[in-house]
Design a protein around this motif. Structure first.
Motif, PDB file in Angstrom:
ATOM      1  N   ASP A  88       0.850  -1.189   0.000  1.00 50.08           N
ATOM      2  CA  ASP A  88       0.000   0.000   0.000  1.00 50.08           C
ATOM      3  C   ASP A  88       0.883   1.236   0.000  1.00 50.08           C
ATOM      4  O   ASP A  88       1.649   1.479   0.940  1.00 50.08           O
ATOM      5  N   LEU A  89       0.781   2.037  -1.053  1.00 53.40           N
ATOM      6  CA  LEU A  89       1.560   3.270  -1.181  1.00 53.40           C
ATOM      7  C   LEU A  89       0.879   4.406  -0.427  1.00 53.40           C
ATOM      8  O   LEU A  89      -0.246   4.781  -0.759  1.00 53.40           O
ATOM      9  N   GLY A  90       1.537   4.942   0.582  1.00 50.63           N
ATOM     10  CA  GLY A  90       0.946   5.999   1.381  1.00 50.63           C
ATOM     11  C   GLY A  90      -0.143   5.439   2.272  1.00 50.63           C
ATOM     12  O   GLY A  90      -1.311   5.811   2.176  1.00 50.63           O
ATOM     13  N   SER A  91       0.246   4.544   3.170  1.00 47.99           N
ATOM     14  CA  SER A  91      -0.703   3.714   3.910  1.00 47.99           C
ATOM     15  C   SER A  91      -1.391   4.408   5.072  1.00 47.99           C
ATOM     16  O   SER A  91      -2.327   3.855   5.651  1.00 47.99           O
ATOM     17  N   GLY A  92      -0.948   5.609   5.451  1.00 46.32           N
ATOM     18  CA  GLY A  92      -1.628   6.335   6.517  1.00 46.32           C
ATOM     19  C   GLY A  92      -1.695   5.538   7.803  1.00 46.32           C
ATOM     20  O   GLY A  92      -0.725   4.928   8.235  1.00 46.32           O
ATOM     21  N   ASN A 158      -4.492   4.786  -2.064  1.00 44.70           N
ATOM     22  CA  ASN A 158      -5.766   5.481  -1.948  1.00 44.70           C
ATOM     23  C   ASN A 158      -5.549   6.982  -1.819  1.00 44.70           C
ATOM     24  O   ASN A 158      -5.247   7.495  -0.748  1.00 44.70           O
ATOM     25  N   CYS A 159      -5.666   7.683  -2.940  1.00 43.36           N
ATOM     26  CA  CYS A 159      -5.583   9.138  -2.993  1.00 43.36           C
ATOM     27  C   CYS A 159      -4.236   9.655  -2.496  1.00 43.36           C
ATOM     28  O   CYS A 159      -4.170  10.617  -1.725  1.00 43.36           O
ATOM     29  N   VAL A 160      -3.149   9.022  -2.959  1.00 38.72           N
ATOM     30  CA  VAL A 160      -1.807   9.376  -2.506  1.00 38.72           C
ATOM     31  C   VAL A 160      -0.884   9.750  -3.661  1.00 38.72           C
ATOM     32  O   VAL A 160      -0.090  10.685  -3.547  1.00 38.72           O
ATOM     33  N   VAL A 161      -0.967   9.052  -4.793  1.00 39.85           N
ATOM     34  CA  VAL A 161      -0.037   9.300  -5.893  1.00 39.85           C
ATOM     35  C   VAL A 161      -0.111  10.760  -6.348  1.00 39.85           C
ATOM     36  O   VAL A 161       0.902  11.363  -6.722  1.00 39.85           O
TER      37      VAL A 161
END
Length: 268
Positions: A88-92, A158-161
């Motif tokens: 997960d890219l930018g997993s918060g 999820n809304c990170v790229v």
């Protein structure tokens, strides 16, 4: 392409600082809202439904992981299977990671990467709350993933790229870590109209998932340049309902909508 490939009017370092500052604040304030205005927090259940999450998903993850920061549900389009490795890219705080962990089951593995130390700390605290023994979180930038080559089956985000100043590098890295035949399943925002100059160069607009968005045609070119095939980007016009609440001063749904971004790393 390099860091010149960016949509916002900010220098790369300035953009990263703005993003890190915003999400550090959200993590520290225990916020469960998708914007500083709190306008999307009036009905969290309605927002979850608009993003594409079933009630059974939102109620099975312990409180504190779902910060309402996404623009879709990448696990719904990823077709996750038991035993797969998911990144997960930018997993918060880990919400999508914990959902993915249930789908890949104990034989699978989920890795979350985030560049904000406060978010990583929060996500790691949430591992125990969710009994997620197959999930781990790593501090790092999505342009420089702390992941070995060809070890991942599925990359989600999820809304990170859109927050990255170098989207080509993001997708190059995603391609690198995916196994041949691996797939990309991302929810993000795409640009549908030219942004006003005052929005494009505003650090807050960049950090709130608006000013860094790219047009679909540009994303298709970037994905193709990275090596991906079977590229599918589908805009979600219905997302304007919740995106219109992201900014108290502008209706940003005039400029961006949510989209699903899917692609495959070919087997050669």
């Amino acid at each position: 392409m390099s860091e010149q490939n960016r949509s916002s009017g900010l220098a790369p370092d300035e953009q990263r600082r703005a993003v890190r500052r915003r999400y550090a604040q959200i993590a520290s304030e225990e916020s469960s809202c998708c914007s500083a205005s709190d306008s999307c927090c009036d009905d969290q259940n309605e927002l979850n439904n608009q993003l594409g999450y079933a009630e059974s998903e939102t109620t099975t993850v312990a409180e504190g992981a779902n910060l309402g920061l996404g623009c879709g549900n990448p696990t719904a389009i990823a077709s996750l299977q038991s035993g797969e490795t998911v990144l997960d890219l930018g997993s918060g705080a880990g919400f999508d990671c914990f959902l993915a962990a249930r789908k890949v089951e104990d034989t699978g593995r989920v890795i979350g990467v985030d560049m904000t130390p406060e978010m990583i700390e929060k996500a790691r605290d949430n591992i125990g709350k969710n009994n997620a023994t197959n999930v781990e979180f790593r501090l790092g930038e999505i342009e420089h993933l702390p992941i070995a080559d060809e070890v991942v089956d599925v990359v989600i985000s999820n809304c990170v790229v859109n927050l990255s100043p170098d989207k080509q590098q993001v997708f190059d890295e995603a391609y690198r870590v995916l196994q041949p035949g691996g797939r990309l399943a991302i929810s993000d925002v795409v640009l549908t109209a030219e942004l006003p100059d005052g929005v494009r160069g505003d650090p807050e607009s960049v950090a709130s998932c608006v000013a860094g968005a790219s047009p679909v045609s540009e994303l298709e070119q970037i994905l193709s340049a990275a090596g991906f095939e079977q590229i599918q980007i589908e805009s979600k016009e219905e997302s304007k309902e919740f995106i219109s609440e992201w900014d108290d001063d502008h209706d940003v749904s005039d400029y961006v909508v949510s989209a699903t971004i899917e692609a495959i790393k070919p087997v050669h």
